[in-house]
Design a protein around this motif. Structure first.
Motif, PDB file in Angstrom:
ATOM      1  N   CYS A 197       0.865  -1.223   0.047  1.00 53.77           N
ATOM      2  CA  CYS A 197      -0.014  -0.008  -0.021  1.00 53.77           C
ATOM      3  C   CYS A 197       0.985   0.981   0.000  1.00 53.77           C
ATOM      4  CB  CYS A 197      -0.854  -0.040   1.119  1.00 53.77           C
ATOM      5  SG  CYS A 197      -1.928  -1.357   1.224  1.00 53.77           S
ATOM      6  N   ASN A 198       0.434   2.178  -0.662  1.00 50.63           N
ATOM      7  CA  ASN A 198       1.307   3.759  -0.617  1.00 50.63           C
ATOM      8  C   ASN A 198       1.013   4.331   0.751  1.00 50.63           C
ATOM      9  OD1 ASN A 198       2.111   3.635  -3.109  1.00 50.63           O
ATOM     10  ND2 ASN A 198       0.115   4.573  -3.954  1.00 50.63           N
ATOM     11  N   PHE A 199      -0.064   4.154   1.691  1.00 53.87           N
ATOM     12  CA  PHE A 199      -0.132   4.845   2.861  1.00 53.87           C
ATOM     13  C   PHE A 199      -0.717   3.874   3.913  1.00 53.87           C
ATOM     14  CE2 PHE A 199      -0.815   7.716  -1.084  1.00 53.87           C
ATOM     15  CZ  PHE A 199       0.227   8.833  -0.563  1.00 53.87           C
ATOM     16  N   ILE A 200      -0.260   4.545   4.949  1.00 56.46           N
ATOM     17  CA  ILE A 200      -0.857   3.694   6.187  1.00 56.46           C
ATOM     18  C   ILE A 200      -2.165   3.510   6.292  1.00 56.46           C
ATOM     19  CG2 ILE A 200      -1.085   3.388   8.822  1.00 56.46           C
ATOM     20  CD1 ILE A 200       2.000   4.997   8.668  1.00 56.46           C
ATOM     21  N   ASP A 201      -3.006   4.489   6.113  1.00 57.12           N
ATOM     22  CA  ASP A 201      -4.539   4.662   6.106  1.00 57.12           C
ATOM     23  C   ASP A 201      -5.323   3.392   4.958  1.00 57.12           C
ATOM     24  OD1 ASP A 201      -4.525   6.402   8.024  1.00 57.12           O
ATOM     25  OD2 ASP A 201      -5.220   8.124   6.640  1.00 57.12           O
ATOM     26  N   ASP A 202      -4.282   3.262   4.076  1.00 56.80           N
ATOM     27  CA  ASP A 202      -4.993   2.281   2.998  1.00 56.80           C
ATOM     28  C   ASP A 202      -4.728   0.684   3.593  1.00 56.80           C
ATOM     29  OD1 ASP A 202      -5.408   4.392   1.288  1.00 56.80           O
ATOM     30  OD2 ASP A 202      -3.503   3.932   0.350  1.00 56.80           O
ATOM     31  N   ILE A 203      -3.928   0.579   4.504  1.00 58.10           N
ATOM     32  CA  ILE A 203      -3.494  -0.644   5.007  1.00 58.10           C
ATOM     33  C   ILE A 203      -4.748  -0.960   6.049  1.00 58.10           C
ATOM     34  CG2 ILE A 203      -2.225  -2.194   6.423  1.00 58.10           C
ATOM     35  CD1 ILE A 203       0.382  -0.564   5.614  1.00 58.10           C
ATOM     36  N   TYR A 204      -5.181   0.114   6.783  1.00 60.86           N
ATOM     37  CA  TYR A 204      -6.239  -0.050   7.681  1.00 60.86           C
ATOM     38  C   TYR A 204      -7.528  -0.401   7.017  1.00 60.86           C
ATOM     39  CZ  TYR A 204      -2.925   0.888  11.442  1.00 60.86           C
ATOM     40  OH  TYR A 204      -2.081   0.744  12.492  1.00 60.86           O
ATOM     41  N   LYS A 205      -7.619   0.609   5.894  1.00 65.22           N
ATOM     42  CA  LYS A 205      -9.173   0.255   5.186  1.00 65.22           C
ATOM     43  C   LYS A 205      -9.169  -1.195   4.512  1.00 65.22           C
ATOM     44  CE  LYS A 205      -9.924   3.728   2.398  1.00 65.22           C
ATOM     45  NZ  LYS A 205      -9.856   4.641   1.060  1.00 65.22           N
ATOM     46  N   LEU A 206      -7.752  -1.605   4.172  1.00 68.21           N
ATOM     47  CA  LEU A 206      -8.047  -3.108   3.259  1.00 68.21           C
ATOM     48  C   LEU A 206      -8.309  -4.079   4.645  1.00 68.21           C
ATOM     49  CD1 LEU A 206      -7.483  -4.921   0.880  1.00 68.21           C
ATOM     50  CD2 LEU A 206      -4.982  -5.078   1.579  1.00 68.21           C
ATOM     51  N   VAL A 207      -7.707  -3.845   5.435  1.00 64.81           N
ATOM     52  CA  VAL A 207      -7.812  -5.040   6.661  1.00 64.81           C
ATOM     53  C   VAL A 207      -9.550  -4.878   7.142  1.00 64.81           C
ATOM     54  CG1 VAL A 207      -7.351  -5.702   8.914  1.00 64.81           C
ATOM     55  CG2 VAL A 207      -5.540  -5.132   7.474  1.00 64.81           C
ATOM     56  N   GLY A 208      -9.845  -3.525   7.098  1.00 66.70           N
ATOM     57  CA  GLY A 208     -11.280  -3.330   7.592  1.00 66.70           C
ATOM     58  C   GLY A 208     -12.214  -4.012   6.596  1.00 66.70           C
ATOM     59  N   LEU A 209     -11.917  -4.099   5.330  1.00 69.63           N
ATOM     60  CA  LEU A 209     -12.778  -4.350   4.350  1.00 69.63           C
ATOM     61  C   LEU A 209     -12.703  -5.889   4.428  1.00 69.63           C
ATOM     62  CD1 LEU A 209     -11.864  -2.066   1.222  1.00 69.63           C
ATOM     63  CD2 LEU A 209     -14.172  -2.418   2.456  1.00 69.63           C
ATOM     64  N   LEU A 210     -11.606  -6.551   4.380  1.00 77.19           N
ATOM     65  CA  LEU A 210     -11.348  -8.102   4.595  1.00 77.19           C
ATOM     66  C   LEU A 210     -11.995  -8.592   5.821  1.00 77.19           C
ATOM     67  CD1 LEU A 210      -7.699  -8.417   3.686  1.00 77.19           C
ATOM     68  CD2 LEU A 210      -9.729  -8.990   2.396  1.00 77.19           C
ATOM     69  N   LYS A 211     -12.244  -7.763   7.032  1.00 71.24           N
ATOM     70  CA  LYS A 211     -12.862  -8.394   8.062  1.00 71.24           C
ATOM     71  C   LYS A 211     -14.337  -8.531   7.795  1.00 71.24           C
ATOM     72  CE  LYS A 211      -9.894  -6.796  11.852  1.00 71.24           C
ATOM     73  NZ  LYS A 211      -9.604  -5.891  12.961  1.00 71.24           N
ATOM     74  N   LYS A 212     -14.868  -7.442   6.837  1.00 78.31           N
ATOM     75  CA  LYS A 212     -16.401  -7.507   6.594  1.00 78.31           C
ATOM     76  C   LYS A 212     -16.789  -8.619   5.436  1.00 78.31           C
ATOM     77  CE  LYS A 212     -16.883  -2.717   7.245  1.00 78.31           C
ATOM     78  NZ  LYS A 212     -17.168  -1.291   6.582  1.00 78.31           N
ATOM     79  N   GLN A 213     -15.654  -9.514   4.984  1.00 80.82           N
ATOM     80  CA  GLN A 213     -16.104 -10.248   3.920  1.00 80.82           C
ATOM     81  C   GLN A 213     -16.399 -11.717   4.586  1.00 80.82           C
ATOM     82  OE1 GLN A 213     -16.063  -8.942   0.823  1.00 80.82           O
ATOM     83  NE2 GLN A 213     -15.500  -7.266   1.876  1.00 80.82           N
ATOM     84  N   ASP A 214     -17.309 -12.314   3.795  1.00 80.49           N
ATOM     85  CA  ASP A 214     -17.705 -13.537   4.174  1.00 80.49           C
ATOM     86  C   ASP A 214     -16.988 -14.910   3.938  1.00 80.49           C
ATOM     87  OD1 ASP A 214     -18.450 -13.651   1.549  1.00 80.49           O
ATOM     88  OD2 ASP A 214     -20.667 -14.015   2.221  1.00 80.49           O
ATOM     89  N   TRP A 215     -15.876 -14.435   3.145  1.00 77.21           N
ATOM     90  CA  TRP A 215     -15.130 -15.384   2.446  1.00 77.21           C
ATOM     91  C   TRP A 215     -13.924 -15.518   3.203  1.00 77.21           C
ATOM     92  CZ3 TRP A 215     -10.770 -13.181   0.652  1.00 77.21           C
ATOM     93  CH2 TRP A 215     -10.613 -12.066   0.147  1.00 77.21           C
ATOM     94  N   CYS A 216     -13.550 -14.750   4.281  1.00 83.05           N
ATOM     95  CA  CYS A 216     -12.191 -14.785   4.955  1.00 83.05           C
ATOM     96  C   CYS A 216     -12.450 -14.408   6.607  1.00 83.05           C
ATOM     97  CB  CYS A 216     -10.933 -14.060   4.090  1.00 83.05           C
ATOM     98  SG  CYS A 216     -11.101 -12.103   4.240  1.00 83.05           S
ATOM     99  N   ASP A 217     -11.473 -14.782   7.203  1.00 81.45           N
ATOM    100  CA  ASP A 217     -11.409 -14.286   8.558  1.00 81.45           C
ATOM    101  C   ASP A 217      -9.956 -13.829   8.852  1.00 81.45           C
ATOM    102  OD1 ASP A 217     -13.916 -15.014   9.461  1.00 81.45           O
ATOM    103  OD2 ASP A 217     -13.163 -17.378   9.563  1.00 81.45           O
ATOM    104  N   VAL A 218      -9.913 -12.402   9.323  1.00 82.96           N
ATOM    105  CA  VAL A 218      -8.710 -11.703   9.643  1.00 82.96           C
ATOM    106  C   VAL A 218      -8.303 -12.282  10.897  1.00 82.96           C
ATOM    107  CG1 VAL A 218      -7.323  -9.774  10.084  1.00 82.96           C
ATOM    108  CG2 VAL A 218      -8.856  -9.752   8.010  1.00 82.96           C
ATOM    109  N   ILE A 219      -7.157 -12.761  11.276  1.00 81.69           N
ATOM    110  CA  ILE A 219      -6.887 -13.562  12.446  1.00 81.69           C
ATOM    111  C   ILE A 219      -5.728 -12.623  13.095  1.00 81.69           C
ATOM    112  CG2 ILE A 219      -7.698 -15.819  12.120  1.00 81.69           C
ATOM    113  CD1 ILE A 219      -5.064 -16.756  11.683  1.00 81.69           C
TER     114      ILE A 219
END
Length: 136
Positions: free
Chosen positions: A81-103
């Motif tokens: 990612c280019n920016f730190i906020d993008d990392i948090y945005k991506l992890v937040g989006l992944l947490k909302k997905q039903d196809w994966c679990d962020v552990i």
């Protein structure tokens, strides 16, 4: 020896599907916000020899169960990612997905350490490597 057993032939397909889903998330964000969620996305399936060495180093049985359940990196996805906020945005989006679990994610203290130690300047900002573990 085939450390992944019958599952080995499916690992590249699973990796590609995960990468496709992350790419689709990015495209959705680009349409809405008109900016990319990440700079670079890549993936790999750990080579059989490397997984055998890892299992041996950890004292694990040389079985598909050890390779796929006890070791968490048979498939690796790297998101830059280019920016730190993008990392948090991506992890937040992944947490909302039903196809994966962020552990496991990156906490802000670890992020500050990474920024201090490994920031790489680019023309438009900084390049940050994002590492997190998620289960498919």
């Amino acid at each position: 020896m085939e450390i992944y057993g019958a599952y080995g032939k499916y690992l590249p397909e699973i990796k590609n599907e995960i990468m496709h889903k992350i790419s689709e998330l990015s495209h959705q964000i680009e349409k809405r916000d008109e900016e990319k969620l990440y700079e670079h996305l890549s993936g790999r399936v750990k080579q059989e020899e490397s997984m055998i060495e890892k299992c041996q180093r950890k004292g694990l049985d040389l079985t598909p169960r050890s390779a796929l359940n006890d070791c968490k990196d048979a498939i690796g996805i790297r998101v830059v990612c280019n920016f730190i906020d993008d990392i948090y945005k991506l992890v937040g989006l992944l947490k909302k997905q039903d196809w994966c679990d962020v552990i496991e994610g990156i906490d802000s203290e670890k992020m500050r350490t990474m920024v201090h130690q490994a920031g790489v300047k680019m023309q438009q900002g900084f390049l940050w490597k994002s590492q997190f573990i998620f289960l498919y």
